[in-house]
Write a protein that holds these residues in place. Structure first.
Motif, short mmCIF file in Angstrom:
data_model
loop_
_atom_site.label_atom_id
_atom_site.label_comp_id
_atom_site.label_asym_id
_atom_site.label_seq_id
_atom_site.Cartn_x
_atom_site.Cartn_y
_atom_site.Cartn_z
N THR A 163 0.84 -1.21 0.00
CA THR A 163 0.00 0.00 0.00
C THR A 163 0.87 1.25 0.00
N ILE A 164 1.83 1.29 0.90
CA ILE A 164 2.67 2.49 1.00
C ILE A 164 3.60 2.60 -0.21
N GLN A 165 4.05 1.47 -0.71
CA GLN A 165 4.90 1.52 -1.92
C GLN A 165 4.15 2.11 -3.11
N TYR A 166 2.89 1.69 -3.28
CA TYR A 166 2.08 2.29 -4.36
C TYR A 166 2.01 3.81 -4.16
N ILE A 167 1.65 4.21 -2.94
CA ILE A 167 1.45 5.64 -2.66
C ILE A 167 2.75 6.42 -2.88
N GLU A 168 3.85 5.87 -2.41
CA GLU A 168 5.11 6.58 -2.53
C GLU A 168 5.60 6.65 -3.98
N ALA A 169 5.35 5.58 -4.73
CA ALA A 169 5.73 5.60 -6.15
C ALA A 169 4.93 6.69 -6.88
N ILE A 170 3.63 6.75 -6.59
CA ILE A 170 2.78 7.77 -7.22
C ILE A 170 3.25 9.16 -6.81
N ARG A 171 3.56 9.31 -5.53
CA ARG A 171 4.01 10.62 -5.04
C ARG A 171 5.26 11.09 -5.81
N ARG A 172 6.19 10.17 -6.00
CA ARG A 172 7.45 10.53 -6.68
C ARG A 172 7.21 10.82 -8.17
N LEU A 173 6.39 9.99 -8.79
CA LEU A 173 6.12 10.21 -10.22
C LEU A 173 5.43 11.55 -10.43
N LYS A 174 4.53 11.89 -9.52
CA LYS A 174 3.84 13.18 -9.61
C LYS A 174 4.83 14.32 -9.40
N ALA A 175 5.70 14.14 -8.42
CA ALA A 175 6.69 15.19 -8.11
C ALA A 175 7.63 15.42 -9.30
N GLU A 176 7.84 14.36 -10.07
CA GLU A 176 8.70 14.50 -11.27
C GLU A 176 7.94 15.13 -12.42
N GLY A 177 6.66 15.38 -12.23
CA GLY A 177 5.85 16.01 -13.28
C GLY A 177 5.42 15.07 -14.38
N ARG A 178 5.45 13.77 -14.09
CA ARG A 178 5.09 12.80 -15.13
C ARG A 178 3.57 12.73 -15.29
N ARG A 179 3.15 12.38 -16.48
CA ARG A 179 1.75 12.07 -16.77
C ARG A 179 1.72 10.84 -17.67
N PHE A 180 0.66 10.08 -17.58
CA PHE A 180 0.56 8.88 -18.40
C PHE A 180 -0.78 8.84 -19.11
N ALA A 181 -0.79 8.09 -20.20
CA ALA A 181 -2.02 8.04 -20.99
C ALA A 181 -3.17 7.42 -20.20
N ARG A 182 -2.88 6.34 -19.51
CA ARG A 182 -3.95 5.61 -18.82
C ARG A 182 -4.16 6.12 -17.40
N THR A 183 -5.39 6.07 -16.98
CA THR A 183 -5.74 6.44 -15.60
C THR A 183 -5.23 5.35 -14.65
N ILE A 184 -4.78 5.79 -13.49
CA ILE A 184 -4.33 4.85 -12.45
C ILE A 184 -5.29 4.96 -11.26
N HIS A 185 -5.85 3.83 -10.85
CA HIS A 185 -6.69 3.81 -9.65
C HIS A 185 -5.99 3.02 -8.55
N LEU A 186 -5.98 3.58 -7.38
CA LEU A 186 -5.51 2.83 -6.21
C LEU A 186 -6.74 2.48 -5.38
N THR A 187 -7.00 1.18 -5.19
CA THR A 187 -8.14 0.80 -4.35
C THR A 187 -7.61 0.22 -3.04
N PHE A 188 -8.30 0.57 -1.98
CA PHE A 188 -7.94 0.12 -0.63
C PHE A 188 -9.17 -0.56 -0.07
#
Ligand SMILES: [Zn+2]
Ligand SMILES: [Zn+2]
Length: 453
Positions: A163-188
């Motif tokens: 759970t935290i790895q997903y969140i932290e990976a997303i946090r870093r990718l966002k901080a790098e200003g990345r965007r991707f074609a497909r939507t990413i959903h995190l479900t808990f």
């Protein structure tokens, strides 16, 4: 990249590409300071014995481990509050879907640049199994870190790390200003550990699930003690069965005929003889893993009221896990034969009977698998593909026809899920974030598939 080599018995050796304190988490410098109220390991090793603060991602992981989302009464409110904060920090919307009273699925969404494309699902469950605290080295909910950097706690492997790895990976990718074609959903999701009835099993039938327009899902896997990572493309079907044996009651001093216990004995023999056969099959074949054979364990026996009263009924329960290669109809017929052969009036009832045996293709023709495996290859991460020996919420995702892979980026670690002293080394944990930092972009960039806009 990402070569965490951790020796647990001897001196710790860790090699990871620029891992130490890479601070991509802008605005969170406060996290670099040690938590004042953090419980330390015995011997004062609470900060890894290095006298330095936790990496912010580690600190977050330890915070999440301290939430008591443990059965039989998980504190789901605490988890939801935590996830609300995560969504705020990530500046992403979070939806809550109450699938059953008191059972909420939280969904954090990072919209893609082409939202018409199918999305990528990163799923994790928030609940954890109970502990036998007296058998633990540390408080199972204190997230103690020992001098080797091993973090102890219920959920370190199953599956609060992911759970935290997903969140932290997303946090870093966002901080790098990345965007991707497909939507990413995190479900808990809640209640995975008690069968998923009030969790994923219900959620997959909910309109909100359909609305996620999922193309591919990642969910939990298992630790691997070696260098490789294990990935799971299918699961054994869990069957939880209670066999009810009626019998003639009477005085405990007599040879009463046709007792419940005699039937129970025959039932136990049939189930456990089969267990022996399967165990032997596993132990004598090099190419079989636990996921390839059927396990049978007797887990409960009920019945009786007094020492000197022969009971009119006794129940015996088994946890069975059946590989996708087994014909389930034939298997149930075998159970029926065992029951018939054990005496009059024996009935059985399932508390869990999953029958979907779908597996996710691990051929290059599956573009999702190709993206996943190529990315691992590029990272020099070697994969072992297996059938998951236990059960995860992936089975419900596969059952609605979606491809799903079970994967927890944990290597060099003994498999300790549901066990005493479950732990994860902080370096292995951090390394896993890097793995997702590569995997998530690859999956969210899989080109439009035939039929997609
Ligand atoms: Zn789990
Ligand atoms: Zn579990």
């Amino acid at each position: 990249m990402c070569q965490a080599r951790v020796k647990f018995e001897e001196q710790e050796v860790v090699t990871i590409r620029d891992l130490a304190f890479e601070n991509t988490r802008t605005g969170r410098t406060g996290d670099m300071l040690p938590d004042k109220d953090e419980p330390n390991a015995m011997g004062g090793g609470g900060q890894g014995g290095l006298g330095v603060a936790d990496h912010p991602s580690v600190s977050l992981f330890r915070e999440y481990l301290r939430l008591k989302t443990v059965h039989p009464e998980p504190d789901y409110d605490a988890a939801l509050k935590f996830l609300d904060r995560m969504a705020q920090e990530l500046e992403l919307p979070m939806k809550k879907v109450e699938v059953c009273p008191g059972r909420v699925v939280a969904i954090i969404t990072w919209a893609g640049t082409n939202p018409a494309l199918q999305s990528v699902l990163l799923n994790s469950h928030t609940d954890v199994v109970p502990v036998f605290q007296e058998s633990w080295k540390y408080d199972a909910f204190a997230a103690v870190k020992d001098p080797k950097g091993n973090i102890y706690g219920r959920g370190t492997q199953d599956m609060k790390s992911v759970t935290i790895q997903y969140i932290e990976a997303i946090r870093r990718l966002k901080a790098e200003g990345r965007r991707f074609a497909r939507t990413i959903h995190l479900t808990f999701v809640p209640d995975e550990e008690v069968g998923g009835h009030k969790g994923m099993e219900t959620f997959v039938k909910h309109p909100e699930f359909q609305a996620l327009n999922i193309g591919f899902a990642l969910d939990e896997g298992l630790a691997n003690p070696g260098e490789s990572f294990t990935v799971f493309y299918g699961e054994r079907c869990p069957w939880w069965i209670t066999v009810r044996c009626p019998g003639s009651p009477g005085h405990g001093s007599r040879f009463v005929e046709n007792t419940a216990a005699e039937k129970v004995r025959r039932i136990i023999n049939s189930f456990l003889d089969f267990r022996e056969q399967e165990k032997h099959r596993l132990n004598t074949s090099e190419c079989l893993t636990l996921g390839d054979v059927t396990t049978v364990n007797m887990t409960m026996v009920k019945g009786g009221v007094a020492y000197n009263v022969i009971p009119a009924e006794m129940d015996v329960s088994f946890d069975m896990r059946i590989p996708p290669t087994v014909n389930l109809q034939e298997f149930e017929e075998k159970i029926q034969q065992w029951c018939k052969g054990a005496g009059e009036g024996i009935t059985y009832q399932f508390a869990q009977k999953h029958t979907n045996q779908d597996r996710t293709s691990t051929a290059d023709s599956n573009p999702w698998w190709k993206a996943f495996s190529m990315t691992c290859k590029a990272m020099n991460v070697s994969l072992q593909t297996e059938i998951f020996p236990a059960a995860t919420d992936s089975r419900f995702i596969r059952a609605v026809g979606l491809p799903a892979i079970g994967f927890s980026p944990i290597n060099h670690t003994p498999i300790l899920l549901h066990d005493h002293n479950e732990f994860l080394n902080e370096q292995v944990f951090l390394c896993g974030i890097q793995v997702y930092q590569e995997l998530v972009p690859a999956l969210a960039s899989v080109p439009a598939l035939p039929g997609e806009v």
